[in-house]
Design a protein around this motif. Structure first.
Motif, PDB file in Angstrom:
ATOM      1  N   GLY A 110      44.725 -93.602  -6.128  1.00  0.00           N
ATOM      2  CA  GLY A 110      44.913 -94.666  -5.161  1.00  0.00           C
ATOM      3  C   GLY A 110      45.448 -94.078  -3.871  1.00  0.00           C
ATOM      4  N   ARG A 111      46.492 -94.706  -3.337  1.00  0.00           N
ATOM      5  CA  ARG A 111      47.064 -94.250  -2.070  1.00  0.00           C
ATOM      6  C   ARG A 111      48.013 -93.086  -2.343  1.00  0.00           C
ATOM      7  NH1 ARG A 111      50.292 -98.454   1.556  1.00  0.00           N
ATOM      8  NH2 ARG A 111      52.038 -97.017   1.405  1.00  0.00           N
ATOM      9  N   THR A 112      47.443 -91.957  -2.636  1.00  0.00           N
ATOM     10  CA  THR A 112      48.243 -90.831  -3.118  1.00  0.00           C
ATOM     11  C   THR A 112      49.094 -90.191  -2.036  1.00  0.00           C
ATOM     12  OG1 THR A 112      46.351 -89.396  -2.802  1.00  0.00           O
ATOM     13  CG2 THR A 112      46.688 -90.309  -5.009  1.00  0.00           C
ATOM     14  N   SER A 113      48.863 -90.577  -0.784  1.00  0.00           N
ATOM     15  CA  SER A 113      49.751 -90.067   0.271  1.00  0.00           C
ATOM     16  C   SER A 113      51.159 -90.608   0.078  1.00  0.00           C
ATOM     17  CB  SER A 113      49.219 -90.458   1.644  1.00  0.00           C
ATOM     18  OG  SER A 113      49.119 -91.870   1.742  1.00  0.00           O
ATOM     19  N   SER A 114      51.300 -91.585  -0.802  1.00  0.00           N
ATOM     20  CA  SER A 114      52.618 -92.137  -1.115  1.00  0.00           C
ATOM     21  C   SER A 114      53.347 -91.337  -2.180  1.00  0.00           C
ATOM     22  CB  SER A 114      52.474 -93.596  -1.596  1.00  0.00           C
ATOM     23  OG  SER A 114      51.901 -94.394  -0.588  1.00  0.00           O
ATOM     24  N   SER A 115      52.713 -90.301  -2.706  1.00  0.00           N
ATOM     25  CA  SER A 115      53.305 -89.546  -3.812  1.00  0.00           C
ATOM     26  C   SER A 115      53.834 -88.209  -3.325  1.00  0.00           C
ATOM     27  CB  SER A 115      52.265 -89.358  -4.918  1.00  0.00           C
ATOM     28  OG  SER A 115      51.777 -90.587  -5.363  1.00  0.00           O
ATOM     29  N   LEU A 116      54.739 -88.272  -2.371  1.00  0.00           N
ATOM     30  CA  LEU A 116      55.230 -87.022  -1.810  1.00  0.00           C
ATOM     31  C   LEU A 116      56.121 -86.277  -2.785  1.00  0.00           C
ATOM     32  CD1 LEU A 116      55.865 -88.081   1.881  1.00  0.00           C
ATOM     33  CD2 LEU A 116      53.853 -87.017   0.858  1.00  0.00           C
ATOM     34  N   THR A 117      57.004 -87.001  -3.437  1.00  0.00           N
ATOM     35  CA  THR A 117      57.832 -86.403  -4.471  1.00  0.00           C
ATOM     36  C   THR A 117      57.494 -87.075  -5.793  1.00  0.00           C
ATOM     37  OG1 THR A 117      59.654 -85.799  -3.004  1.00  0.00           O
ATOM     38  CG2 THR A 117      60.205 -86.134  -5.318  1.00  0.00           C
ATOM     39  N   MET A 118      57.381 -86.278  -6.836  1.00  0.00           N
ATOM     40  CA  MET A 118      57.048 -86.813  -8.147  1.00  0.00           C
ATOM     41  C   MET A 118      58.086 -86.337  -9.150  1.00  0.00           C
ATOM     42  SD  MET A 118      52.905 -86.350  -8.037  1.00  0.00           S
ATOM     43  CE  MET A 118      52.570 -87.446  -9.425  1.00  0.00           C
ATOM     44  N   GLY A 119      58.406 -87.201 -10.067  1.00  0.00           N
ATOM     45  CA  GLY A 119      59.454 -86.867 -11.021  1.00  0.00           C
ATOM     46  C   GLY A 119      59.111 -87.278 -12.430  1.00  0.00           C
ATOM     47  N   TRP A 120      59.749 -86.629 -13.371  1.00  0.00           N
ATOM     48  CA  TRP A 120      59.654 -86.979 -14.781  1.00  0.00           C
ATOM     49  C   TRP A 120      61.012 -87.495 -15.239  1.00  0.00           C
ATOM     50  CZ3 TRP A 120      55.445 -87.396 -17.728  1.00  0.00           C
ATOM     51  CH2 TRP A 120      54.283 -86.729 -17.339  1.00  0.00           C
ATOM     52  N   PHE A 121      61.024 -88.714 -15.716  1.00  0.00           N
ATOM     53  CA  PHE A 121      62.203 -89.312 -16.329  1.00  0.00           C
ATOM     54  C   PHE A 121      61.957 -89.382 -17.836  1.00  0.00           C
ATOM     55  CE2 PHE A 121      64.749 -91.173 -12.819  1.00  0.00           C
ATOM     56  CZ  PHE A 121      63.878 -90.956 -11.762  1.00  0.00           C
ATOM     57  N   ARG A 122      63.039 -89.549 -18.583  1.00  0.00           N
ATOM     58  CA  ARG A 122      62.880 -89.807 -20.004  1.00  0.00           C
ATOM     59  C   ARG A 122      63.918 -90.808 -20.473  1.00  0.00           C
ATOM     60  NH1 ARG A 122      64.845 -83.989 -22.615  1.00  0.00           N
ATOM     61  NH2 ARG A 122      67.081 -84.219 -22.187  1.00  0.00           N
ATOM     62  N   GLN A 123      63.552 -91.539 -21.512  1.00  0.00           N
ATOM     63  CA  GLN A 123      64.462 -92.512 -22.088  1.00  0.00           C
ATOM     64  C   GLN A 123      64.406 -92.414 -23.599  1.00  0.00           C
ATOM     65  OE1 GLN A 123      63.903 -96.625 -20.918  1.00  0.00           O
ATOM     66  NE2 GLN A 123      66.059 -97.040 -21.309  1.00  0.00           N
ATOM     67  N   ALA A 124      65.532 -92.044 -24.175  1.00  0.00           N
ATOM     68  CA  ALA A 124      65.662 -91.983 -25.625  1.00  0.00           C
ATOM     69  C   ALA A 124      66.176 -93.332 -26.130  1.00  0.00           C
ATOM     70  CB  ALA A 124      66.617 -90.865 -26.013  1.00  0.00           C
ATOM     71  N   PRO A 125      65.943 -93.656 -27.389  1.00  0.00           N
ATOM     72  CA  PRO A 125      66.416 -94.929 -27.940  1.00  0.00           C
ATOM     73  C   PRO A 125      67.907 -95.104 -27.750  1.00  0.00           C
ATOM     74  CG  PRO A 125      64.901 -93.898 -29.453  1.00  0.00           C
ATOM     75  CD  PRO A 125      65.162 -92.892 -28.371  1.00  0.00           C
ATOM     76  N   GLY A 126      68.292 -96.243 -27.193  1.00  0.00           N
ATOM     77  CA  GLY A 126      69.703 -96.545 -27.006  1.00  0.00           C
ATOM     78  C   GLY A 126      70.355 -95.850 -25.832  1.00  0.00           C
ATOM     79  N   LYS A 127      69.565 -95.137 -25.052  1.00  0.00           N
ATOM     80  CA  LYS A 127      70.130 -94.410 -23.909  1.00  0.00           C
ATOM     81  C   LYS A 127      69.478 -94.860 -22.611  1.00  0.00           C
ATOM     82  CE  LYS A 127      71.544 -90.218 -26.342  1.00  0.00           C
ATOM     83  NZ  LYS A 127      71.519 -88.722 -26.328  1.00  0.00           N
ATOM     84  N   GLU A 128      70.145 -94.573 -21.506  1.00  0.00           N
ATOM     85  CA  GLU A 128      69.584 -94.905 -20.212  1.00  0.00           C
ATOM     86  C   GLU A 128      68.507 -93.898 -19.826  1.00  0.00           C
ATOM     87  OE1 GLU A 128      73.480 -97.061 -18.173  1.00  0.00           O
ATOM     88  OE2 GLU A 128      72.674 -95.203 -17.343  1.00  0.00           O
TER      89      GLU A 128
END
Length: 123
Positions: free
Chosen positions: A26-44
């Motif tokens: 799509g409008r990939t010019s909006s993806s200047l910084t990309m990140g990986w998050f993770r969420q384990a059960p019961g955690k933020e």
């Protein structure tokens, strides 16, 4: 609009390796910084790694030396190579993009999110 899609999760034994990928469309010019998050059960949800357009990386202390983030701007794709995996790495991993040129640990600064991919590390 930007669509974000993750792939590559799965089940691996402790000490093993896995790579997850994320492609923005799509409008990939909006993806200047990309990140990986993770969420384990019961955690933020937490930021694991992120990378700027010019490939400056950030790693959470818990994954430094084990995970490597990289990107291919021509393909609008970011990769997370995960080595020496531990059971505590088990989580749903989410890819997110932002128009910011800097790296932020805060979810609210990311504009577009993928659906997530499950990574399970067995002991």
């Amino acid at each position: 609009q930007v669509q974000v899609a993750e792939s590559g999760g799965g089940l691996v034994q402790a000490g093993g390796s896995l790579m997850v990928s994320c492609t923005a469309s799509g409008r990939t010019s909006s993806s200047l910084t990309m990140g990986w998050f993770r969420q384990a059960p019961g955690k933020e949800r937490e930021l694991v790694a992120a990378i700027t357009w010019s490939s400056n990386p950030y790693y959470a202390d818990s994954v430094k030396g084990r995970f490597t983030i990289s990107r291919d701007n021509a393909k609008n794709t970011v990769y997370l190579q995960m080595n020496s995996l531990k059971p505590e790495d088990t989580a749903v991993y989410y890819c997110a993009t932002t128009t910011n040129t800097y790296i932020s640990r805060f979810e609210r600064t990311y504009d577009y999110w993928g659906q997530g991919t499950q990574v399970t590390v067995s002991s």
